[in-house]
Design an enzyme around this catalytic site. Structure first.
Site, PDB file in Angstrom:
ATOM      1  N   HIS A   2       0.812  -1.380   0.173  1.00 12.61           N
ATOM      2  CA  HIS A   2      -0.017  -0.121   0.004  1.00 12.61           C
ATOM      3  C   HIS A   2       0.921   1.229  -0.010  1.00 12.61           C
ATOM      4  CE1 HIS A   2      -3.485  -2.666   1.534  1.00 12.61           C
ATOM      5  NE2 HIS A   2      -3.462  -2.776   0.398  1.00 12.61           N
TER       6      HIS A   2
ATOM      7  N   CYS B 176       1.784  -2.679 -27.625  1.00 10.45           N
ATOM      8  CA  CYS B 176       1.564  -2.055 -26.412  1.00 10.45           C
ATOM      9  C   CYS B 176       2.408  -2.499 -25.386  1.00 10.45           C
ATOM     10  CB  CYS B 176       0.146  -2.013 -25.855  1.00 10.45           C
ATOM     11  SG  CYS B 176      -0.697  -3.576 -25.824  1.00 10.45           S
TER      12      CYS B 176
HETATM   13  C1  PEP Z   1       2.500  -7.513 -22.799  1.00 16.19           C
HETATM   14  O1  PEP Z   1       2.305  -8.953 -22.939  1.00 16.19           O
HETATM   15  O2  PEP Z   1       3.187  -6.907 -23.903  1.00 16.19           O
HETATM   16  C2  PEP Z   1       1.276  -6.828 -22.617  1.00 16.19           C
HETATM   17  C3  PEP Z   1       1.203  -5.435 -22.769  1.00 16.19           C
HETATM   18  O3  PEP Z   1       0.646  -7.284 -21.418  1.00 16.19           O
HETATM   19  P1  PEP Z   1       1.118  -7.456 -19.955  1.00 16.19           P
HETATM   20  O4  PEP Z   1       2.395  -6.844 -19.901  1.00 16.19           O
HETATM   21  O5  PEP Z   1       0.111  -6.897 -18.962  1.00 16.19           O
HETATM   22  O6  PEP Z   1       1.347  -9.067 -19.913  1.00 16.19           O
END
Ligand code: PEP
Ligand code: MG
Length: 759
Positions: free
Chosen positions: A373, A686
């Site tokens: 936290h 991403c």
């Molecule tokens: C990924 O796998 O690149 C992704 C964006 O998801 P996470 O990092 O949450 O697994």
């Protein structure tokens, strides 16, 4: 004459013993003489043939320090290692043991010099002070005596009083300065883990609060009870006032964490245990400390980060209560340096807020975890924080210069002038850079040859959303919905979830938010949901696999998302889809929820766009079938890389073994980007790659035009984009990818440097 067992006669009896012990404390004589009298007194009182005190010596060795009943020759001779014998077990677990047949216990270790073979039953408790085991108090009987719970409690109370006696006499203190005074003055570098990034330079301020309990045994238990209740009331009022403070009052996960913490102040079990200790004859403050000792002992043996965080909250409340009892509240902010770095074993979320935020530059903890936290609150307040920094509490002296490097997880103690100057330069240049990024914030992310690039952010906490505007991003490309699930006590219901999503959408305003459904399971466990152990969690029962096997969970989440986005656009994607059939099944669940909402007369989103994460190589081989079915595609490069190279992303030994800039990965990206462009499906990357300027540049060279990244990366990536000629870059990349190399990092870096592209 002592009654057969005063302890059996309840609290009144044990109170008498405490009073006698207190008088003994005040009496003269050597420490050893007093200890001998103490064991004699306890043995008489508890009607035990043996009473012994074992003290913790350096090297984690327990030494028999005084005994009534064992052979005198064994005193200062018998030694047991922590975890050796029953005494060692009590010290190791910091928990009491009561056994009618001690010799039948697997941990029993026979020491012939003690003559203890004739004693069958044993009850022992740890002697604890400030969370540390100072020794063990043991009673033994010849008969197979069954010690009751109340007797164990009473012996614990006696141990509490004893702890003060022993500490007052400094009899059991560890030899000081195991590191040596000289080495203490040398610069030192300690490692921990980053709980919040950033650099800080300041002076060390230990988080001790001058808690000294001078009176342990109560003169008047009723008055003590009243003192305890009054202090509780004051503490609750002070917490309410703190929650109302401006910097705390705004919404976000940190606020929920603090509210849960506030609720703990009303925890009945906690209060009852303190009242019991007062009834047992302790003063109000000694009772708080007794319960704290128990809490800390439990913490030491609990691995579950969630439960640990809860116990840490209780420990923190205990400190707070002691402050009210001892009247220390007012002194807290006085005399603190302007640039303080707080050093603590662990901190509660509210404790962090006790410090003046204008003076607090950084925090270093011996404990702490990224999900703790206090780390959530530190992120909300943007205070660099390092955890699991072993030795910091003993090695950092008050007022000593200290550097917190939240980028590498390192702490530098007493750094030399040149090291300090180096860090000061880095902080200044970071500041300048931030200003430069702020200057590009409102400029478009467009290349020199007029290619538009969409820059988005990844988010999980409410606090991340506050960066949406300062970063100059166009929206949220990945909202990890599991994060708010991870900091709660129980699975949030549909309405709670809808509330969370609604707040996010409201905060994002006109900017799109792409929600990814729960990616839990594997190693991302929810505290209230015990998954079974898996040998290979990253490739296990996680994400959409759970969603499809337990459709009720996924449907509730989809329902919440639909309700939250009523009247506006909803973007949803599914994690870890491995084949087209899984995507279709997930999509069908969404359709079913939309039909249900319509049937119930609920308002639907204006438009619902459904996409998927592409994290499993098998799905990349089915794009021809997948793309016509989905509205957008997001490459999760973190997972994709680990599956493509069969290299666990959380294994530090493999961290740099395979490069994201490998021809294999980039060829795959180029192929996916081309197929998406041909079918008109927006394609975003991403994972972490998207936020590193050089790697993001490689992605652009492979045809990617949408990147979603950590908010602080938007400025650097935008700066890179604006210096780029994308057509020339893609020619160069096509060339590099024909090479049989492990990585194209070096040629690409040279390419950027030659063209003055900011990477
Ligand atoms: C990924 O796998 O690149 C992704 C964006 O998801 P996470 O990092 O949450 O697994
Ligand atoms: Mg992933």
């Amino acid at each position: 004459m002592t009654a057969p067992s005063d302890i059996d006669h309840g609290w009144a009896g044990s109170r008498r013993l405490l009073r006698l012990l207190r008088d003994l404390m005040k009496a003269g004589g050597s420490s050893q003489e007093r200890l001998d009298k103490v064991v004699d007194l306890i043995a008489q009182h508890i009607v035990a043939e043996v009473c012994s005190i074992y003290a913790m010596r350096s090297g984690e060795m327990l030494e028999l320090f005084a005994s009534k009943g064992l052979k005198p020759a064994a005193v200062h001779m018998t030694r047991l290692r922590v975890n050796e014998g029953l005494v060692g077990l009590i010290a190791a677990q910091a928990r009491p043991v009561a056994l009618a047949d001690a010799q039948g216990h697997p941990n029993f270790a026979y020491r012939p010099e003690t003559g203890e073979e004739v004693y069958h039953s044993l009850m022992g408790v740890p002697i604890m002070r400030s969370g540390r085991v100072l020794g063990v108090l043991v009673v033994q009987n010849r008969t197979q005596r069954n010690y009751g719970e109340e007797e164990v409690e009473a012996l614990e109370t006696v141990a509490m009083v004893l702890a003060e006696l022993l500490a007052g006499d400094r009899l059991l203190e560890r030899p000081a300065g195991s590191g040596g005074a000289e080495s203490d003055l040398m610069p030192a570098r300690l490692s921990g883990i980053t709980l919040n990034r950033g650099l800080a330079i300041g002076v060390a301020v230990p988080h001790h609060r001058g808690i000294v309990i001078s009176q342990v045994v109560a003169e008047n238990p009723d008055a003590e009870r009243e003192r305890l209740d009054t202090a509780m009331g004051e503490m609750r009022d002070a917490l309410d006032a703190m929650l109302a403070r401006q910097e705390v009052a705004r919404a976000g996960e940190h606020r929920e964490v603090l509210e849960t913490y506030r609720m703990f102040a009303d925890d009945r079990g906690w209060r009852r245990r303190m009242h019991d200790a007062v009834r047992g004859g302790l003063t109000a403050e000694a009772s708080v400390q007794k319960v704290q000792n128990e809490t800390r002992a439990r913490m030491a043996s609990i691995k579950d980060p969630y439960l640990r965080a809860r116990l840490a909250d209780l420990d923190d409340l205990g400190n707070r209560l002691l402050h009210h009892l001892l009247g220390l509240e007012e002194k807290r902010r006085e005399d603190l340096p302007e640039d303080m770095v707080l050093i603590a074993n662990d901190l509660g979320p509210a404790e962090l807020l006790d410090y003046d935020q204008n003076r607090l530059r950084g925090v270093v903890l011996e404990q702490g975890a990224p999900t703790s936290h206090v780390a959530i609150v530190a992120r909300a307040l943007q205070i660099p924080m390092i955890g699991r920094c072993e030795g910091i509490a003993t090695q950092a002296g008050e007022g000593e210069p200290i550097i917190v490097d939240g980028e590498t997880g390192q702490v530098l103690l007493r750094p030399s002038a040149s090291v300090r100057a180096g860090f000061q330069d880095s902080i200044a240049s970071k500041k300048r850079q931030q200003e430069a990024y702020r200057a590009v914030r409102d400029l478009p992310a467009v290349t020199q040859d007029n290619q538009n690039v969409t820059l988005l952010i990844n988010a999980g906490l409410m606090i991340d959303l506050t960066h949406l505007d300062d970063a100059g991003a166009e929206g949220i490309g990945l909202y990890r919905t599991e994060v708010p699930f991870m900091i709660r006590d129980s699975f949030p219901g549909v309405e709670t979830q809808a509330d969370i999503y609604r707040r996010i959408l409201e905060h994002a305003g006109d900017k799109p938010v792409v929600f990814r459904t729960l990616d839990v399971g594997g190693d991302k466990l929810l505290p209230y949901w015990r998954g079974s152990h898996e040998d290979n969690p990253a490739m296990g029962w996680r994400a959409i696999r759970i969603g499809l096997d337990r459709p009720a969970l996924l449907r509730q989440q989809l329902r919440a998302l639909l309700r939250a986005a009523a009247g506006r656009d909803l973007y949803v994607k599914f994690p870890m889809i491995s084949d087209v059939a899984e995507f279709s099944a997930a999509q069908a669940l969404l359709q079913r929820e939309m039909d249900r909402e319509t049937a119930l007369g609920g308002a639907l989103p204006k438009a619902v766009r459904v996409g998927t994460m592409l994290e499993v190589p098998a799905l990349a081989l089915q794009l021809q079938q997948l793309l016509p079915l989905c509205d957008f595609l997001s490459l999760g490069s973190n997972d994709m890389l680990q599956f493509l190279f069969a290299a666990d992303r959380s294994n530090p030994r493999l961290a740099r073994r395979y490069d994201p800039l490998s021809p294999a990965m980039l060829s795959l990206v180029r192929d996916i980007a081309a197929q998406c462009a041909a079918q008109g499906v927006p394609f975003t990357v991403c994972g972490e790659m998207a936020g590193d300027p050089l790697e993001a540049m490689a992605l652009l060279g492979c045809g990617v035009r949408r990147l979603s990244m950590t908010p602080s990366a938007v400025g650097p990536v935008k700066t890179m984009v604006r210096g780029l000629d994308s057509a020339a870059l893609s020619d160069a990349i096509n060339q590099f990818l024909t090479l049989p190399d492990h990585s194209i990092r070096e040629p690409l870096r040279s390419y950027a440097i030659e063209r003055n592209i900011a990477i």
